[in-house]
Design a protein around this motif. Structure first.
Motif, mmCIF file in Angstrom:
data_model
loop_
_atom_site.group_PDB
_atom_site.id
_atom_site.type_symbol
_atom_site.label_atom_id
_atom_site.label_comp_id
_atom_site.label_asym_id
_atom_site.label_seq_id
_atom_site.Cartn_x
_atom_site.Cartn_y
_atom_site.Cartn_z
ATOM 1 N N ARG A 127 -1.193 5.803 -5.133
ATOM 2 C CA ARG A 127 -0.170 5.210 -4.264
ATOM 3 C C ARG A 127 1.003 6.151 -4.053
ATOM 4 O O ARG A 127 1.506 6.293 -2.937
ATOM 5 C CB ARG A 127 0.319 3.898 -4.883
ATOM 6 C CG ARG A 127 -0.651 2.743 -4.731
ATOM 7 C CD ARG A 127 -0.101 1.507 -5.417
ATOM 8 N NE ARG A 127 -1.070 0.428 -5.465
ATOM 9 C CZ ARG A 127 -1.081 -0.524 -6.379
ATOM 10 N NH1 ARG A 127 -0.159 -0.536 -7.339
ATOM 11 N NH2 ARG A 127 -2.004 -1.469 -6.353
ATOM 12 N N ALA A 128 1.436 6.809 -5.128
ATOM 13 C CA ALA A 128 2.600 7.696 -5.005
ATOM 14 C C ALA A 128 2.319 8.833 -4.032
ATOM 15 O O ALA A 128 3.171 9.196 -3.204
ATOM 16 C CB ALA A 128 2.981 8.252 -6.372
ATOM 17 N N GLY A 129 1.107 9.402 -4.093
ATOM 18 C CA GLY A 129 0.755 10.479 -3.179
ATOM 19 C C GLY A 129 0.677 10.011 -1.740
ATOM 20 O O GLY A 129 1.104 10.713 -0.814
ATOM 21 N N MET A 130 0.136 8.806 -1.543
ATOM 22 C CA MET A 130 0.035 8.261 -0.185
ATOM 23 C C MET A 130 1.424 7.954 0.384
ATOM 24 O O MET A 130 1.724 8.280 1.543
ATOM 25 C CB MET A 130 -0.818 6.989 -0.199
ATOM 26 C CG MET A 130 -2.251 7.193 -0.642
ATOM 27 S SD MET A 130 -3.215 8.106 0.577
ATOM 28 C CE MET A 130 -4.859 8.000 -0.150
ATOM 29 N N VAL A 131 2.273 7.346 -0.431
ATOM 30 C CA VAL A 131 3.621 7.006 0.032
ATOM 31 C C VAL A 131 4.413 8.269 0.346
ATOM 32 O O VAL A 131 5.170 8.317 1.325
ATOM 33 C CB VAL A 131 4.349 6.131 -1.018
ATOM 34 C CG1 VAL A 131 5.837 5.992 -0.669
ATOM 35 C CG2 VAL A 131 3.698 4.745 -1.090
ATOM 36 N N GLY A 179 -4.389 -4.367 -2.335
ATOM 37 C CA GLY A 179 -3.109 -4.394 -3.036
ATOM 38 C C GLY A 179 -3.019 -5.444 -4.120
ATOM 39 O O GLY A 179 -2.151 -5.366 -4.986
ATOM 40 N N LEU A 180 -3.909 -6.446 -4.080
ATOM 41 C CA LEU A 180 -3.914 -7.455 -5.141
ATOM 42 C C LEU A 180 -5.059 -7.185 -6.107
ATOM 43 O O LEU A 180 -4.888 -6.579 -7.137
ATOM 44 C CB LEU A 180 -4.016 -8.861 -4.551
ATOM 45 C CG LEU A 180 -2.797 -9.352 -3.754
ATOM 46 C CD1 LEU A 180 -2.987 -10.807 -3.336
ATOM 47 C CD2 LEU A 180 -1.512 -9.201 -4.569
ATOM 48 N N ARG A 181 -6.249 -7.612 -5.765
ATOM 49 C CA ARG A 181 -7.416 -7.386 -6.618
ATOM 50 C C ARG A 181 -8.584 -6.992 -5.731
ATOM 51 O O ARG A 181 -8.720 -7.455 -4.612
ATOM 52 C CB ARG A 181 -7.749 -8.636 -7.428
ATOM 53 C CG ARG A 181 -7.780 -9.916 -6.604
ATOM 54 C CD ARG A 181 -7.868 -11.155 -7.483
ATOM 55 N NE ARG A 181 -7.619 -12.382 -6.745
ATOM 56 C CZ ARG A 181 -8.540 -13.076 -6.109
ATOM 57 N NH1 ARG A 181 -9.793 -12.656 -6.119
ATOM 58 N NH2 ARG A 181 -8.240 -14.184 -5.466
ATOM 59 N N LEU A 249 -11.771 11.816 -1.686
ATOM 60 C CA LEU A 249 -12.100 10.397 -1.673
ATOM 61 C C LEU A 249 -12.528 9.928 -3.058
ATOM 62 O O LEU A 249 -12.181 8.817 -3.487
ATOM 63 C CB LEU A 249 -13.204 10.120 -0.655
ATOM 64 C CG LEU A 249 -13.589 8.651 -0.466
ATOM 65 C CD1 LEU A 249 -12.389 7.832 0.014
ATOM 66 C CD2 LEU A 249 -14.746 8.526 0.517
ATOM 67 N N MET A 250 -13.271 10.754 -3.784
ATOM 68 C CA MET A 250 -13.673 10.371 -5.141
ATOM 69 C C MET A 250 -12.453 10.258 -6.056
ATOM 70 O O MET A 250 -12.400 9.406 -6.937
ATOM 71 C CB MET A 250 -14.667 11.387 -5.707
ATOM 72 C CG MET A 250 -16.019 11.400 -4.976
ATOM 73 S SD MET A 250 -16.841 9.787 -4.849
ATOM 74 C CE MET A 250 -16.469 9.326 -3.143
ATOM 75 N N LYS A 251 -11.448 11.101 -5.818
ATOM 76 C CA LYS A 251 -10.208 10.994 -6.598
ATOM 77 C C LYS A 251 -9.460 9.716 -6.238
ATOM 78 O O LYS A 251 -8.797 9.118 -7.085
ATOM 79 C CB LYS A 251 -9.325 12.223 -6.367
ATOM 80 C CG LYS A 251 -9.901 13.491 -6.973
ATOM 81 C CD LYS A 251 -8.914 14.656 -6.910
ATOM 82 C CE LYS A 251 -9.494 15.875 -7.606
ATOM 83 N NZ LYS A 251 -8.513 16.977 -7.739
ATOM 84 N N ARG A 252 -9.573 9.289 -4.983
ATOM 85 C CA ARG A 252 -8.958 8.021 -4.581
ATOM 86 C C ARG A 252 -9.623 6.862 -5.316
ATOM 87 O O ARG A 252 -8.935 5.956 -5.819
ATOM 88 C CB ARG A 252 -9.077 7.839 -3.055
ATOM 89 C CG ARG A 252 -8.622 6.467 -2.569
ATOM 90 C CD ARG A 252 -7.151 6.227 -2.808
ATOM 91 N NE ARG A 252 -6.826 4.805 -2.833
ATOM 92 C CZ ARG A 252 -5.891 4.261 -3.581
ATOM 93 N NH1 ARG A 252 -5.135 4.995 -4.391
ATOM 94 N NH2 ARG A 252 -5.660 2.974 -3.532
ATOM 95 N N ARG A 258 -6.857 2.825 -12.069
ATOM 96 C CA ARG A 258 -5.624 2.869 -12.867
ATOM 97 C C ARG A 258 -4.483 2.059 -12.267
ATOM 98 O O ARG A 258 -3.490 1.812 -12.950
ATOM 99 C CB ARG A 258 -5.164 4.324 -13.025
ATOM 100 C CG ARG A 258 -6.186 5.262 -13.619
ATOM 101 C CD ARG A 258 -5.579 6.629 -13.892
ATOM 102 N NE ARG A 258 -5.112 7.285 -12.675
ATOM 103 C CZ ARG A 258 -5.863 8.089 -11.928
ATOM 104 N NH1 ARG A 258 -7.117 8.312 -12.260
ATOM 105 N NH2 ARG A 258 -5.360 8.663 -10.844
ATOM 106 N N GLU A 259 -4.594 1.678 -11.003
ATOM 107 C CA GLU A 259 -3.449 1.072 -10.318
ATOM 108 C C GLU A 259 -3.432 -0.447 -10.468
ATOM 109 O O GLU A 259 -4.421 -1.120 -10.140
ATOM 110 C CB GLU A 259 -3.467 1.470 -8.846
ATOM 111 C CG GLU A 259 -3.183 2.951 -8.653
ATOM 112 C CD GLU A 259 -3.316 3.409 -7.204
ATOM 113 O OE1 GLU A 259 -2.709 4.442 -6.871
ATOM 114 O OE2 GLU A 259 -4.031 2.755 -6.432
#
Length: 344
Positions: A127-131, A179-181, A249-252, A258-259
């Motif tokens: 998320r931090a990288g995308m934001v 963003g939820l589950r 994409l695999m890293k995504r 973890r998120e």
């Protein structure tokens, strides 16, 4: 003595047979790998295929190159920033952009690891990288206050951006949003997503990504697979194969593990929650929960559409969006009038 010779002969034959079987297995695996191996496509070749006259590229100091489009009048009453989902690209919004750009300014972008942005120098797809990438585009374009929207992962990043920069956001449009589950083990989830969720398979996926796998995955997010055209599948498949994009994409997918769910209760903004009733990747029950937990949300359910309604039926899915935007314009006008009266 004869019995010992027979046993030795049997052991030798068994050993030779085992070697033969192992050799055949290795040969079959090698032939299969060579046959299924899916080569990457150079960035320049994909830009020639999928960039258009509206495409622009933001080159960041570290070497990252972000693809975006900025369409519609700059003095529009509202500006929208739309974010695509996992393994997708800004092309998913072309139908909406065509229906909105006469009145509104509409910005779309390829998020890190996706589309013509592809793998980034930072190599961060959480998320931090995308934001951070969204911030870079917003700052580059000088956007002040805008409506941010997204489909699937894009909805998640729209909410993450809003939580980090609430003063920038006027409202949200969340289309079958993550963003939820998210349960990627469910058999109704596209096969490509289920495979990518298995960590030990990821090194294989970056080298073997047959078109048939992509075709099945795209069809699975449509309510009506007949709407999926060969050209659409080709675009998904080719952009996925940009050099470095499959690794990204695999890293995504690894980051997904973890998120935690987003604290959506803290998003005190008008929000249109738009959901395809036939969404089997993120079911309608999640949409109802999201709309319930967001303080100022309106839920609209689209019958006969799946996980990507903006792509499956742009015209019909855009109807509630236009009504939502018209209401925002009206509210803004009333607010401006009240401020003028107070000042006068």
């Amino acid at each position: 003595m004869a019995s010992r010779k027979s046993q030795s002969l049997l052991l030798l034959l068994g050993k030779r047979l085992l070697q033969l079987v192992l050799g055949l297995v290795i040969l079959a695996v090698t032939v299969g790998y060579v046959w299924l191996y899916t080569p990457s496509i150079p960035r320049a070749a994909l830009e020639r295929m999928y960039a258009n006259a509206e495409s622009q590229f933001l080159d960041l100091p570290g070497g990252t190159r972000i693809h975006y489009r900025d369409e519609g009048p700059r003095d529009a009453p509202l500006t929208l920033l739309l974010l695509h989902g996992t393994a997708s690209s800004l092309h998913t919004w072309e139908g909406w952009v065509a229906g909105l750009k006469d009145r509104y300014r509409v910005v779309t972008m390829d998020l890190p690891g996706h589309g013509l942005t592809g793998r980034t120098a930072e190599d961060r797809y959480d998320r931090a990288g995308m934001v951070a990438a969204i911030v870079a585009v917003v700052d580059h374009l000088g956007l002040d206050r805008f409506v941010i929207g997204g489909n699937s992962m894009g909805g998640e990043m729209a909410m993450a951006y809003t939580l980090a920069h609430p003063d920038k956001v006027e409202a949200l449009i969340l289309v079958d949003s993550a963003g939820l589950r998210l349960d990627l083990t469910n058999r109704s989830v596209p096969i490509g997503f289920r495979l990518a969720a298995i960590s030990w398979l990821r090194p294989l996926i970056v080298r073997i990504t047959p078109r048939s796998l992509v075709a099945r995955s795209v069809a699975a997010v449509y309510a009506d697979p007949a709407r999926v055209t060969p050209e659409l599948v080709d675009r998904y498949w080719r952009l996925l194969r940009m050099e470095g994009s499959r690794e990204a994409l695999m890293k995504r997918f690894a980051a997904l593990e973890r998120e935690p769910p987003l604290p959506v209760e803290r998003i005190d903004k008008p929000a249109l929650v738009l959901w395809g009733r036939e969404d089997h990747l993120i079911p309608l029950a999640v949409g109802r929960e999201l709309a319930r937990r967001l303080p100022r949300a309106e839920l609209v359910v689209l019958d006969g559409l799946g996980h990507v309604p903006q792509e499956e039926d742009a015209a019909r899915s855009l109807e509630p969006v236009k009504a939502f935007l018209a209401h925002l314009e009206e509210e803004r006008m009333h607010s401006d009038n009240r401020q003028q009266e107070a000042a006068g």
